[in-house]
Design a protein around this motif. Sequence first.
Motif, PDB file in Angstrom:
ATOM      1  N   MET A   1       0.726  -1.271  -0.150  1.00  0.00           N
ATOM      2  CA  MET A   1       0.007   0.076   0.048  1.00  0.00           C
ATOM      3  C   MET A   1       0.896   1.218   0.011  1.00  0.00           C
ATOM      4  N   ASP A   2       0.733   2.142  -0.884  1.00  0.00           N
ATOM      5  CA  ASP A   2       1.538   3.253  -1.042  1.00  0.00           C
ATOM      6  C   ASP A   2       1.405   4.346   0.174  1.00  0.00           C
ATOM      7  N   ASN A   3       0.234   4.354   0.570  1.00  0.00           N
ATOM      8  CA  ASN A   3      -0.042   5.357   1.614  1.00  0.00           C
ATOM      9  C   ASN A   3       0.021   4.668   3.065  1.00  0.00           C
ATOM     10  N   MET A   4       0.642   3.594   3.079  1.00  0.00           N
ATOM     11  CA  MET A   4       0.852   2.958   4.650  1.00  0.00           C
ATOM     12  C   MET A   4       1.401   4.071   5.835  1.00  0.00           C
ATOM     13  N   GLY A   5       2.317   4.704   5.401  1.00  0.00           N
ATOM     14  CA  GLY A   5       3.033   5.700   6.256  1.00  0.00           C
ATOM     15  C   GLY A   5       1.614   6.682   6.849  1.00  0.00           C
ATOM     16  N   LEU A   6       1.090   7.290   5.701  1.00  0.00           N
ATOM     17  CA  LEU A   6      -0.089   8.140   6.218  1.00  0.00           C
ATOM     18  C   LEU A   6      -1.186   7.518   6.971  1.00  0.00           C
ATOM     19  N   VAL A   7      -1.557   6.298   6.540  1.00  0.00           N
ATOM     20  CA  VAL A   7      -2.726   5.679   7.273  1.00  0.00           C
ATOM     21  C   VAL A   7      -1.979   5.338   8.736  1.00  0.00           C
ATOM     22  N   LEU A   8      -0.798   5.139   9.179  1.00  0.00           N
ATOM     23  CA  LEU A   8      -0.326   5.113  10.472  1.00  0.00           C
ATOM     24  C   LEU A   8      -0.301   6.353  11.172  1.00  0.00           C
ATOM     25  N   ALA A   9      -0.288   7.401  10.500  1.00  0.00           N
ATOM     26  CA  ALA A   9      -0.100   8.558  11.102  1.00  0.00           C
ATOM     27  C   ALA A   9      -1.630   8.713  11.416  1.00  0.00           C
ATOM     28  N   ILE A  10      -2.629   8.627  10.682  1.00  0.00           N
ATOM     29  CA  ILE A  10      -3.976   8.758  10.972  1.00  0.00           C
ATOM     30  C   ILE A  10      -4.417   8.017  11.979  1.00  0.00           C
ATOM     31  N   VAL A  11      -3.941   6.614  12.091  1.00  0.00           N
ATOM     32  CA  VAL A  11      -4.338   5.786  13.039  1.00  0.00           C
ATOM     33  C   VAL A  11      -3.622   6.671  14.395  1.00  0.00           C
ATOM     34  N   GLY A  12      -2.507   6.875  14.335  1.00  0.00           N
ATOM     35  CA  GLY A  12      -2.261   7.499  15.692  1.00  0.00           C
ATOM     36  C   GLY A  12      -2.960   9.081  16.128  1.00  0.00           C
ATOM     37  N   ALA A  13      -3.338   9.801  15.156  1.00  0.00           N
ATOM     38  CA  ALA A  13      -4.234  10.751  15.333  1.00  0.00           C
ATOM     39  C   ALA A  13      -5.529  10.331  16.041  1.00  0.00           C
ATOM     40  N   ALA A  14      -6.186   9.469  15.541  1.00  0.00           N
ATOM     41  CA  ALA A  14      -7.519   9.028  15.893  1.00  0.00           C
ATOM     42  C   ALA A  14      -7.318   8.375  17.395  1.00  0.00           C
ATOM     43  N   LEU A  15      -6.361   7.549  17.830  1.00  0.00           N
ATOM     44  CA  LEU A  15      -6.195   7.196  18.817  1.00  0.00           C
ATOM     45  C   LEU A  15      -5.989   8.251  19.934  1.00  0.00           C
ATOM     46  N   ALA A  16      -5.302   9.084  19.629  1.00  0.00           N
ATOM     47  CA  ALA A  16      -5.072  10.356  20.567  1.00  0.00           C
ATOM     48  C   ALA A  16      -6.468  10.773  20.864  1.00  0.00           C
ATOM     49  N   ALA A  17      -7.196  11.152  19.700  1.00  0.00           N
ATOM     50  CA  ALA A  17      -8.703  11.986  20.078  1.00  0.00           C
ATOM     51  C   ALA A  17      -9.532  10.847  20.595  1.00  0.00           C
ATOM     52  N   LEU A  18      -9.460   9.452  20.079  1.00  0.00           N
ATOM     53  CA  LEU A  18     -10.473   8.572  20.777  1.00  0.00           C
ATOM     54  C   LEU A  18     -10.425   8.187  22.012  1.00  0.00           C
ATOM     55  N   LEU A  19      -9.012   7.764  22.332  1.00  0.00           N
ATOM     56  CA  LEU A  19      -8.893   7.242  23.656  1.00  0.00           C
ATOM     57  C   LEU A  19      -9.028   8.221  24.839  1.00  0.00           C
ATOM     58  N   SER A  20      -8.379   9.607  24.733  1.00  0.00           N
ATOM     59  CA  SER A  20      -8.640  10.561  25.454  1.00  0.00           C
ATOM     60  C   SER A  20      -9.949  11.208  25.662  1.00  0.00           C
ATOM     61  N   GLY A  21     -10.870  11.252  24.583  1.00  0.00           N
ATOM     62  CA  GLY A  21     -12.005  11.502  24.565  1.00  0.00           C
ATOM     63  C   GLY A  21     -12.769  10.604  25.073  1.00  0.00           C
ATOM     64  N   LEU A  22     -12.692   9.249  25.141  1.00  0.00           N
ATOM     65  CA  LEU A  22     -13.175   8.073  25.753  1.00  0.00           C
ATOM     66  C   LEU A  22     -12.986   8.387  27.223  1.00  0.00           C
TER      67      LEU A  22
END
Length: 159
Positions: free
Chosen positions: A1-22
């Motif tokens: 997958m060409d965008n795997m680096g970007l996907v991993l960064a987005i997962v990090g951003a999502a986890l930061a918002a999701l877990l702290s928000g929960l």
Amino acid sequence: MDNMGLVLAIVGAALAALLSGLGSARGVGLVGEAAAGLLTEDLSKFTKVLILQILPGTQGLYGFITAIMVLVKTKLLSGSPAELTVSQGLMLLGACLPMAIVGYFSAIAQARVAASGVSVVAKKPEGQSKAMVLAAMVETYAVLALLISILMILNLNVG
């Protein structure tokens, strides 16, 4: 997958918002339950307990800030996302983890202290500031996690 680096960064951003928000949602709810119990007896203490209820909500804000910083760093908000290597994506994901994990757990711990503070306000309203200080001490670790996440995000060379 060409965008795997970007996907991993987005997962990090999502986890930061999701877990702290929960954690914040759970924490604010926990203190709100304690506050509602007190308010059935004395509505005049609403402002005092509202301040205690707000405290565990800050971790969600910190996670949101962390996520936005990643989105800015990766240029996703500009519409022209940076091309990230898998290594760069993993580094951004890792940079989000302090805020994600500490944000979740500190919000819940802070809520427990703040809910106990509601009991202080119930018996001795003049003790509200002391109850706030006790709850705010837990905040220190969320702030430190935010600072570590921010410093890592800012100092990663991407794009």
